[in-house]
Design a protein around this motif. Structure first.
Motif, PDB file in Angstrom:
ATOM      1  N   LEU A 178       0.755  -1.197  -0.247  1.00 13.60           N
ATOM      2  CA  LEU A 178       0.377   0.088   0.450  1.00 13.60           C
ATOM      3  C   LEU A 178       0.846   1.144   0.265  1.00 13.60           C
ATOM      4  CD1 LEU A 178      -2.857  -1.488   2.639  1.00 13.60           C
ATOM      5  CD2 LEU A 178      -3.170  -1.241   0.134  1.00 13.60           C
ATOM      6  N   GLU A 179       2.192   1.026   0.764  1.00 11.84           N
ATOM      7  CA  GLU A 179       2.697   1.963   0.519  1.00 11.84           C
ATOM      8  C   GLU A 179       3.411   2.816  -1.033  1.00 11.84           C
ATOM      9  OE1 GLU A 179       3.216   4.040   3.034  1.00 11.84           O
ATOM     10  OE2 GLU A 179       2.271   3.200   4.705  1.00 11.84           O
ATOM     11  N   TYR A 180       3.740   1.002  -1.172  1.00 14.20           N
ATOM     12  CA  TYR A 180       4.058   1.545  -2.673  1.00 14.20           C
ATOM     13  C   TYR A 180       2.973   2.147  -3.957  1.00 14.20           C
ATOM     14  CZ  TYR A 180       8.998  -0.012  -1.555  1.00 14.20           C
ATOM     15  OH  TYR A 180      10.037  -0.217  -1.687  1.00 14.20           O
ATOM     16  N   LEU A 181       1.807   1.882  -3.603  1.00 15.24           N
ATOM     17  CA  LEU A 181       0.627   1.890  -4.158  1.00 15.24           C
ATOM     18  C   LEU A 181       0.676   3.510  -4.931  1.00 15.24           C
ATOM     19  CD1 LEU A 181      -1.575  -0.025  -5.601  1.00 15.24           C
ATOM     20  CD2 LEU A 181      -3.231   1.664  -3.604  1.00 15.24           C
ATOM     21  N   GLY A 182       0.852   3.800  -6.348  1.00 14.12           N
ATOM     22  CA  GLY A 182       0.426   5.267  -6.869  1.00 14.12           C
ATOM     23  C   GLY A 182       2.421   5.809  -6.770  1.00 14.12           C
ATOM     24  N   SER A 183       2.798   4.352  -6.592  1.00 10.25           N
ATOM     25  CA  SER A 183       4.499   5.337  -6.588  1.00 10.25           C
ATOM     26  C   SER A 183       5.046   3.965  -7.342  1.00 10.25           C
ATOM     27  CB  SER A 183       5.083   5.713  -5.649  1.00 10.25           C
ATOM     28  OG  SER A 183       4.261   7.135  -5.058  1.00 10.25           O
ATOM     29  N   GLY A 184       4.921   3.170  -8.289  1.00 13.97           N
ATOM     30  CA  GLY A 184       4.872   2.218  -8.534  1.00 13.97           C
ATOM     31  C   GLY A 184       4.045   1.219  -9.187  1.00 13.97           C
ATOM     32  N   LEU A 185       3.465   1.475  -8.010  1.00 15.61           N
ATOM     33  CA  LEU A 185       2.116  -0.521  -8.530  1.00 15.61           C
ATOM     34  C   LEU A 185       0.913   0.745  -8.142  1.00 15.61           C
ATOM     35  CD1 LEU A 185       2.117  -3.120  -7.427  1.00 15.61           C
ATOM     36  CD2 LEU A 185       1.459  -1.872  -4.662  1.00 15.61           C
ATOM     37  N   ASP A 186       0.876  -0.304  -8.991  1.00 15.70           N
ATOM     38  CA  ASP A 186      -1.137   0.438 -10.062  1.00 15.70           C
ATOM     39  C   ASP A 186      -2.230  -0.778  -9.403  1.00 15.70           C
ATOM     40  OD1 ASP A 186      -0.009   2.374 -11.932  1.00 15.70           O
ATOM     41  OD2 ASP A 186       1.339   0.118 -12.386  1.00 15.70           O
ATOM     42  N   SER A 187      -2.094  -1.677  -9.395  1.00 10.16           N
ATOM     43  CA  SER A 187      -3.385  -1.921  -7.655  1.00 10.16           C
ATOM     44  C   SER A 187      -2.452  -3.013  -7.659  1.00 10.16           C
ATOM     45  CB  SER A 187      -3.832  -2.221  -9.177  1.00 10.16           C
ATOM     46  OG  SER A 187      -4.294  -3.941  -9.806  1.00 10.16           O
ATOM     47  N   THR A 188      -3.369  -3.288  -6.501  1.00  7.18           N
ATOM     48  CA  THR A 188      -3.429  -5.115  -5.655  1.00  7.18           C
ATOM     49  C   THR A 188      -4.860  -5.483  -5.379  1.00  7.18           C
ATOM     50  OG1 THR A 188      -2.718  -5.539  -3.477  1.00  7.18           O
ATOM     51  CG2 THR A 188      -3.403  -3.753  -3.483  1.00  7.18           C
ATOM     52  N   VAL A 189      -4.926  -6.418  -4.683  1.00  5.59           N
ATOM     53  CA  VAL A 189      -5.649  -6.923  -4.357  1.00  5.59           C
ATOM     54  C   VAL A 189      -5.897  -7.409  -3.211  1.00  5.59           C
ATOM     55  CG1 VAL A 189      -7.532  -8.378  -5.024  1.00  5.59           C
ATOM     56  CG2 VAL A 189      -6.302  -7.592  -6.900  1.00  5.59           C
TER      57      VAL A 189
ATOM     58  N   GLU B  61      -7.685   3.811   3.312  1.00  2.76           N
ATOM     59  CA  GLU B  61      -9.065   3.012   3.692  1.00  2.76           C
ATOM     60  C   GLU B  61      -8.059   2.311   4.059  1.00  2.76           C
ATOM     61  OE1 GLU B  61     -12.332   1.033   2.229  1.00  2.76           O
ATOM     62  OE2 GLU B  61     -11.465   2.740   0.796  1.00  2.76           O
ATOM     63  N   TYR B  62      -7.427   0.669   3.161  1.00  4.04           N
ATOM     64  CA  TYR B  62      -7.130   0.352   3.424  1.00  4.04           C
ATOM     65  C   TYR B  62      -6.189   0.377   4.540  1.00  4.04           C
ATOM     66  CZ  TYR B  62     -10.324  -2.109   0.512  1.00  4.04           C
ATOM     67  OH  TYR B  62     -11.203  -3.043   0.308  1.00  4.04           O
ATOM     68  N   LEU B  63      -5.401   1.487   4.287  1.00  2.00           N
ATOM     69  CA  LEU B  63      -3.402   1.258   5.745  1.00  2.00           C
ATOM     70  C   LEU B  63      -4.650   1.729   6.809  1.00  2.00           C
ATOM     71  CD1 LEU B  63      -1.464   4.109   3.288  1.00  2.00           C
ATOM     72  CD2 LEU B  63      -1.181   2.126   4.247  1.00  2.00           C
ATOM     73  N   MET B  64      -5.613   2.769   6.738  1.00  2.00           N
ATOM     74  CA  MET B  64      -6.171   2.637   7.997  1.00  2.00           C
ATOM     75  C   MET B  64      -7.184   1.058   8.430  1.00  2.00           C
ATOM     76  SD  MET B  64      -6.083   5.355   8.642  1.00  2.00           S
ATOM     77  CE  MET B  64      -7.423   5.230  10.356  1.00  2.00           C
ATOM     78  N   LYS B  65      -7.374   0.078   7.705  1.00  2.09           N
ATOM     79  CA  LYS B  65      -8.308  -1.639   8.056  1.00  2.09           C
ATOM     80  C   LYS B  65      -6.666  -1.931   8.727  1.00  2.09           C
ATOM     81  CE  LYS B  65     -10.667  -2.304   4.332  1.00  2.09           C
ATOM     82  NZ  LYS B  65     -12.357  -2.985   4.926  1.00  2.09           N
ATOM     83  N   TYR B  66      -5.519  -1.679   8.326  1.00  2.00           N
ATOM     84  CA  TYR B  66      -4.462  -2.405   9.181  1.00  2.00           C
ATOM     85  C   TYR B  66      -4.221  -1.443  10.600  1.00  2.00           C
ATOM     86  CZ  TYR B  66      -3.450  -5.453   5.355  1.00  2.00           C
ATOM     87  OH  TYR B  66      -3.014  -6.033   4.220  1.00  2.00           O
TER      88      TYR B  66
END
Length: 313
Positions: free
Chosen positions: A251-262, A304-309
């Motif tokens: 999630l830290e890389y999301l938008g900075s090299g990682l475009d999506s995850t599931v 949203e998902y960072l907050m889940k953790y």
């Protein structure tokens, strides 16, 4: 509650001691305490344990060694646990584990790694996420980002033979074969590992400079891929990279090299597995198959998902 310990199999208490205990005991052989994603699953198990004063869940570490896991199972059975909660080192090991559990009359719950249909007949319950759905969700996200442009795809595979590796890849291909603009040009085994994926992608980008999409069976390999792409001088605009699991690192890389995850809820699987093992230990009826849904996570859902953790999922 009896204080939880992550004990070596050699020091598991005797069957007579367990029989005298005032709480249920669940034996939980686990594949590796060093695995980052699994650590979130263990947190889910611990959360359930902490909320229930009448049960103690004892986890052991197989260090990814099937023979060690079988030995842990033997020791738990000898100790007279009330049920077994197992994340297997590999799906093949479930067959001998189920034979041991069935012979001893101990309920068996398998989590995360789905064995064959035949083997599942000897297992009381399964808790996990339907891996092909992760591959389908991931594939559709890539197709959407390409928006008709040519996509030359490299697929990074988890350990060959793992149910998640097989089904996530099958889901990817099921999607990609529907699009004439998407072509899979390479597939290599990265064994779920960031460093191995980095090395593989460095070599792939030299051998196949046309690659502009990397789809990984998990986030650790996706992170390795994006680090390799950066080393090769590729910008974020040059590559589409997608992973699976939505771990905090990813999630830290999301938008900075990682475009999506599931998102695969490791904590949800751990908590759900512990709950099912507890119910079986209590003599209650449970569903055979228990699914924890996958969810697409793009940059707009990062916080949203960072907050889940942060909220312990």
């Amino acid at each position: 509650m009896i204080k939880k310990t992550l004990l070596a199999a050699a020091v598991i208490c005797s069957a007579s001691n367990i029989a005298l205990a005032d709480s249920l005991v669940i034996g939980a052989p686990m594949p590796s305490f060093a695995d980052k994603w699994m650590s979130y699953l263990f947190e889910g198990v611990n959360e359930f344990d902490d909320k229930h004063a009448d049960v103690e869940i004892k986890m052991t570490d197989a260090n990814e060694d099937p023979s060690k896991m079988l030995n842990d199972v033997d020791n738990f059975i000898d100790a007279g646990v009330n049920s077994l909660l197992v994340v297997p080192t590999d799906v093949a090991i479930v067959k001998p584990i189920s034979k041991k559990a069935n012979r001893a009359g101990i309920p068996l719950v398998i989590v995360n790694r789905l064995p064959s249909e035949k083997t599942m007949r000897k297992v009381d319950a399964y808790v996990g996420s339907e891996s092909i759905q992760a591959g389908i969700i991931q594939g559709e996200s890539v197709a959407g980002m390409l928006d008709g442009k040519q996509g030359n795809v490299a697929i990074l595979l988890g350990a060959l033979g793992h149910e998640a590796q097989i089904q996530r890849t099958a889901g990817n291909k099921k999607v990609f074969e529907k699009y004439s603009n998407i072509k899979v040009v390479a597939e290599q085994e990265g064994r779920w590992d960031r460093a191995k994926a980095l090395q593989i992608v460095e070599d792939l980008l030299q051998a196949h400079p046309e690659i502009n999409v990397i789809v990984a069976n998990n986030d650790e390999m996706a992170i390795g891929a994006l680090l390799a792409a950066r080393k090769a001088g590729k910008t974020d605009a040059d590559m589409i990279i997608s992973g699976v699991d939505a771990t905090p690192d990813a999630l830290e890389y999301l938008g900075s090299g990682l475009d999506s995850t599931v998102f695969q809820s490791a904590r949800g699987q751990g908590y759900g597995g512990a709950e099912i093992a507890y119910k079986l230990a209590m003599g209650q009826k449970v569903q055979k198959m228990n699914w924890i849904d996958f969810e697409l996570v793009a940059e707009d859902r990062k916080m949203e998902y960072l907050m889940k953790y942060a909220a312990k999922q």
